[in-house]
Design a protein around this motif. Sequence first.
Motif, PDB file in Angstrom:
ATOM      1  N   LEU A 234       0.833  -1.207   0.000  1.00  0.00           N
ATOM      2  CA  LEU A 234       0.000   0.000   0.000  1.00  0.00           C
ATOM      3  C   LEU A 234       0.866   1.254   0.000  1.00  0.00           C
ATOM      4  N   GLY A 235       1.891   1.271   0.849  1.00  0.00           N
ATOM      5  CA  GLY A 235       2.719   2.471   0.989  1.00  0.00           C
ATOM      6  C   GLY A 235       3.709   2.637  -0.146  1.00  0.00           C
ATOM      7  N   GLY A 236       4.006   1.567  -0.849  1.00  0.00           N
ATOM      8  CA  GLY A 236       5.031   1.601  -1.888  1.00  0.00           C
ATOM      9  C   GLY A 236       6.234   0.816  -1.392  1.00  0.00           C
ATOM     10  N   MET A 237       6.608  -0.208  -2.135  1.00  0.00           N
ATOM     11  CA  MET A 237       7.694  -1.095  -1.714  1.00  0.00           C
ATOM     12  C   MET A 237       8.970  -0.293  -1.489  1.00  0.00           C
ATOM     13  N   GLY A 238       9.543  -0.402  -0.307  1.00  0.00           N
ATOM     14  CA  GLY A 238      10.820   0.250  -0.043  1.00  0.00           C
ATOM     15  C   GLY A 238      10.712   1.663   0.511  1.00  0.00           C
ATOM     16  N   SER A 239       9.492   2.179   0.691  1.00  0.00           N
ATOM     17  CA  SER A 239       9.343   3.552   1.159  1.00  0.00           C
ATOM     18  C   SER A 239       9.057   3.600   2.656  1.00  0.00           C
ATOM     19  N   ILE A 240       9.905   4.329   3.412  1.00  0.00           N
ATOM     20  CA  ILE A 240       9.734   4.415   4.863  1.00  0.00           C
ATOM     21  C   ILE A 240       8.489   5.228   5.204  1.00  0.00           C
ATOM     22  N   GLY A 241       8.341   6.403   4.552  1.00  0.00           N
ATOM     23  CA  GLY A 241       7.150   7.213   4.770  1.00  0.00           C
ATOM     24  C   GLY A 241       5.900   6.448   4.395  1.00  0.00           C
ATOM     25  N   GLY A 246       0.922   3.901   5.430  1.00  0.00           N
ATOM     26  CA  GLY A 246       0.196   2.661   5.151  1.00  0.00           C
ATOM     27  C   GLY A 246      -0.235   1.980   6.444  1.00  0.00           C
ATOM     28  N   GLY A 247       0.654   1.962   7.433  1.00  0.00           N
ATOM     29  CA  GLY A 247       0.344   1.323   8.709  1.00  0.00           C
ATOM     30  C   GLY A 247      -0.852   1.975   9.384  1.00  0.00           C
ATOM     31  N   LEU A 248      -0.834   3.329   9.404  1.00  0.00           N
ATOM     32  CA  LEU A 248      -1.938   4.041  10.049  1.00  0.00           C
ATOM     33  C   LEU A 248      -3.246   3.796   9.299  1.00  0.00           C
ATOM     34  N   ILE A 249      -3.180   3.843   7.959  1.00  0.00           N
ATOM     35  CA  ILE A 249      -4.399   3.620   7.163  1.00  0.00           C
ATOM     36  C   ILE A 249      -4.967   2.229   7.441  1.00  0.00           C
ATOM     37  N   ILE A 250      -4.068   1.233   7.407  1.00  0.00           N
ATOM     38  CA  ILE A 250      -4.528  -0.148   7.598  1.00  0.00           C
ATOM     39  C   ILE A 250      -5.102  -0.340   9.005  1.00  0.00           C
ATOM     40  N   GLY A 251      -4.454   0.293   9.997  1.00  0.00           N
ATOM     41  CA  GLY A 251      -4.966   0.192  11.359  1.00  0.00           C
ATOM     42  C   GLY A 251      -6.378   0.738  11.455  1.00  0.00           C
ATOM     43  N   ARG A 281      -3.261   1.203  -8.320  1.00  0.00           N
ATOM     44  CA  ARG A 281      -1.979   1.866  -8.107  1.00  0.00           C
ATOM     45  C   ARG A 281      -0.953   0.850  -7.622  1.00  0.00           C
ATOM     46  N   PRO A 282      -0.542  -0.035  -8.538  1.00  0.00           N
ATOM     47  CA  PRO A 282       0.296  -1.169  -8.131  1.00  0.00           C
ATOM     48  C   PRO A 282       1.637  -0.752  -7.530  1.00  0.00           C
ATOM     49  N   THR A 283       2.103   0.482  -7.745  1.00  0.00           N
ATOM     50  CA  THR A 283       3.377   0.880  -7.139  1.00  0.00           C
ATOM     51  C   THR A 283       3.170   1.462  -5.744  1.00  0.00           C
ATOM     52  N   GLY A 284       1.916   1.504  -5.269  1.00  0.00           N
ATOM     53  CA  GLY A 284       1.671   1.986  -3.917  1.00  0.00           C
ATOM     54  C   GLY A 284       1.502   3.489  -3.857  1.00  0.00           C
TER      55      GLY A 284
END
Lengths: 290, 233
Positions: A234-241, A246-251, A281-284
Amino acid sequence: MLKAEILLAALANGLLTGAVYALIALGLTLVYGVLHIINFAHGATLTAAMFAVYVAHQTFGIDPYLAIPLLAPLFFGLGYSLQRWVIGPASHGDDGNILLVTLGLSIVIENALLAVFRSDTRSIEVPYGFEVVELGPLILSLPKVIAFAGAFAVAGLLWLVIARSDIGKAIRAVAKEKTGAALCGIPVGHVYAVTFGIGAACLAVAACLLMPTFLVNPRIGNAFVLVAFTIVVLGGMGSIGGALAGGLIIGVVESLSGLYLGESLGQIGIFLIFLVVLLFRPTGLFGARA
Amino acid sequence: MLEVEALTAGYGGIPVLRDVSLTIDSGEIVAVLGANGVGKTTLNRALSGLIRPDGGAIRFEGTRIERLAPPEIVRMGLIHVPEGRKIFPTMSVRENLELGGYARARTRRAANLDRVFALFPRLGERRRQLAGTLSGGEQQMLAIGRGLMAEPRLLILDEPSLGLSPRLVEDLFALVVRIAAEGLAIMLVEQNVVQSLEIAGRAYVLENGRVALAGPAAALRADPALERAYLGM
């Protein structure tokens, strides 16, 4: 229609849980960003870390939060050693093999834990386990608030290390251009291992933050990592931000779909989002366009 | 300074280079010429430790280096500016240069940064820009600048003229002469025969993974065998 307070409480709880999800996803996305593989041993490593917190508490009487400065370096060393002396050599320089080696490793770790701890579900009791923080109309669980703050502190620290320090710059260099990095004299094997170590250390912190409110059994890590994997995509593979957002959205999604569809169907929302992201948006959200 | 003796190297046991010997002395510009696919890049990869040779010896300042890893070779001062530049596209120009001094000359990074910016003013103007957004010529300057950050004793330039306009190639080669005047040795690996022979003191011509011709650049320029070797006729 639900009352606004209940909705607000669900939102807040979603954010609190999401921060820990983000912390678990952070290690996964970092390893993906640098080594370009999914670390299948991530879940098993989290389980091992949770058992480490359990043992520290039950056997040595160490509070889970006080275990952070012990377990984070220990798991950094463990992750470093695994990549440097087990995964790296076993993969014979082929990145595709690393994936398989981590998969094998996860089976070994899981079964070792199963042999030692049996399949019982365990938890620890801490005196502040049921304490709450009142924030306006919200009543939040204290351990969850601490976990939220802890996850953000670790994410901030990690960002600082990656952005500013020499090893952080080396990590980013290796991630994008391995050959160029080697020709600058950057030891690629060491950087890989440091990355793995950071991923494992994030899991150790996550385990310390989780244990006051969660339970542990030898397969618990997989449940978290499945969610973490969704976050990484969701956040984009390899992206810290991306992992944080993504974590907050999924939570929040999990919490809200739990509220509307019932607790047992809470995770349906997560995988619906996963499908929608892959379709449109397959790249996140934060990933580079392919 | 560099002695390559009967070097055999390749990939998966299939040799690309066979029995190649060459030497480079300090302060020299030596051109290594040859068409696409004769083994120039394989030679460079073996020299910088990216691949292990199958046979032969490589000595740098008297030390055997053919079994060393790239960071150890970089630390000795043998710096390879690779074909295709291999810069870090998502990092700033400044960060790219700083990483050039990661393993060697680390304490003199600030001074070396100033030196590179003096040599390539364009890089100084763009120090905050992401390297991936530079033009091809600027990216080549950045790759060379990154190599200079390590204070090389021998600088290997692999196809630096690739993809540059003739005008830019001329500027670039003039710069190579200026850099060499500071006393380091340069191994210029090129397909661009005419211009390389103008700035090099000596040259080796590779053909099918072997040294076909070698000698002073002036003599090679006049040698009809050069054209034959180069065109493979």
